[in-house]
Design a protein around this motif. Structure first.
Motif, mmCIF file in Angstrom:
data_model
loop_
_atom_site.group_PDB
_atom_site.id
_atom_site.type_symbol
_atom_site.label_atom_id
_atom_site.label_comp_id
_atom_site.label_asym_id
_atom_site.label_seq_id
_atom_site.Cartn_x
_atom_site.Cartn_y
_atom_site.Cartn_z
ATOM 1 N N GLY A 164 0.776 -1.240 0.000
ATOM 2 C CA GLY A 164 0.000 0.000 0.000
ATOM 3 C C GLY A 164 0.805 1.286 0.000
ATOM 4 O O GLY A 164 0.316 2.338 0.393
ATOM 5 N N PHE A 165 2.040 1.215 -0.440
ATOM 6 C CA PHE A 165 2.881 2.412 -0.475
ATOM 7 C C PHE A 165 2.426 3.365 -1.583
ATOM 8 O O PHE A 165 1.972 2.930 -2.630
ATOM 9 N N VAL A 166 2.586 4.653 -1.307
ATOM 10 C CA VAL A 166 2.423 5.713 -2.297
ATOM 11 C C VAL A 166 3.752 6.464 -2.338
ATOM 12 O O VAL A 166 4.665 6.160 -1.569
ATOM 13 N N ASN A 167 3.885 7.445 -3.217
ATOM 14 C CA ASN A 167 5.175 8.124 -3.386
ATOM 15 C C ASN A 167 5.750 8.649 -2.081
ATOM 16 O O ASN A 167 6.936 8.484 -1.805
ATOM 17 N N ASP A 168 4.917 9.286 -1.254
ATOM 18 C CA ASP A 168 5.403 9.842 0.004
ATOM 19 C C ASP A 168 5.947 8.752 0.926
ATOM 20 O O ASP A 168 7.024 8.895 1.520
ATOM 21 N N SER A 169 5.217 7.650 1.044
ATOM 22 C CA SER A 169 5.685 6.579 1.925
ATOM 23 C C SER A 169 6.896 5.861 1.331
ATOM 24 O O SER A 169 7.774 5.408 2.069
ATOM 25 N N LEU A 170 6.979 5.776 0.005
ATOM 26 C CA LEU A 170 8.179 5.206 -0.620
ATOM 27 C C LEU A 170 9.408 6.036 -0.277
ATOM 28 O O LEU A 170 10.469 5.494 0.051
ATOM 29 N N ASP A 171 9.258 7.356 -0.351
ATOM 30 C CA ASP A 171 10.371 8.254 -0.036
ATOM 31 C C ASP A 171 10.825 8.079 1.416
ATOM 32 O O ASP A 171 12.017 7.976 1.701
ATOM 33 N N LYS A 172 9.881 8.018 2.336
ATOM 34 C CA LYS A 172 10.216 7.831 3.752
ATOM 35 C C LYS A 172 10.877 6.481 3.988
ATOM 36 O O LYS A 172 11.843 6.371 4.752
ATOM 37 N N PHE A 173 10.357 5.456 3.327
ATOM 38 C CA PHE A 173 10.919 4.123 3.494
ATOM 39 C C PHE A 173 12.352 4.062 2.966
ATOM 40 O O PHE A 173 13.220 3.439 3.581
ATOM 41 N N ALA A 174 12.609 4.716 1.845
ATOM 42 C CA ALA A 174 13.971 4.755 1.297
ATOM 43 C C ALA A 174 14.912 5.433 2.289
ATOM 44 O O ALA A 174 16.045 4.974 2.489
#
Length: 134
Positions: free
Chosen positions: A73-83
């Motif tokens: 369920g990742f979106v761009n914002d959560s992908l950035d934080k996860f990276a």
């Protein structure tokens, strides 16, 4: 409509928890205690989001982004934080997973570079730095 509201709540929860984990890690890093926070981060991600960093970094490269988006369920914002979280953990890691984490960070940033309509100099710098580390 109910399903859409549920999905929005799930996305918001994911983003909020990743944001808190990232903030905590940055605080620990600034105090020289980052290594203490890595296990805490793993536990938080497992208990709150059912994410296991060890499992995720072993996901095949060609399906990694798809797994994060469609299954987690990742979106761009959560992908950035996860990276960012992966990068902080990788920088403290001394084992073979370090290269895998850098590689996954690079995949995320490269995906965001294509998917995000906003140019990010910071992201470009991170991509270049990761390419030199791998």
């Amino acid at each position: 409509m109910e399903q859409q509201d549920y999905l929005i709540r799930q996305i918001n929860q994911l983003s909020r928890i990743l944001g808190k984990v990232l903030t905590d890690l940055i605080g620990l890093k600034n105090n020289g205690l980052l290594s203490n926070g890595i296990e805490m981060t793993n536990q938080t991600l497992k208990s709150e989001l059912n994410l296991d960093i060890k499992e995720l970094i072993d996901v095949k490269t060609d399906v990694f982004i798809n797994v994060l988006i469609s299954e987690k369920g990742f979106v761009n914002d959560s992908l950035d934080k996860f990276a960012e979280i992966l990068w902080l953990i990788a920088n403290q890691s001394t084992d073979v997973d370090k290269r895998k984490m850098y590689n996954k960070c690079l995949l995320i940033y490269q995906f965001l570079e294509k998917a995000d309509m906003t140019y990010s100099l910071d992201r470009q710098l991170k991509i270049k730095q990761l390419q030199s580390l791998i």
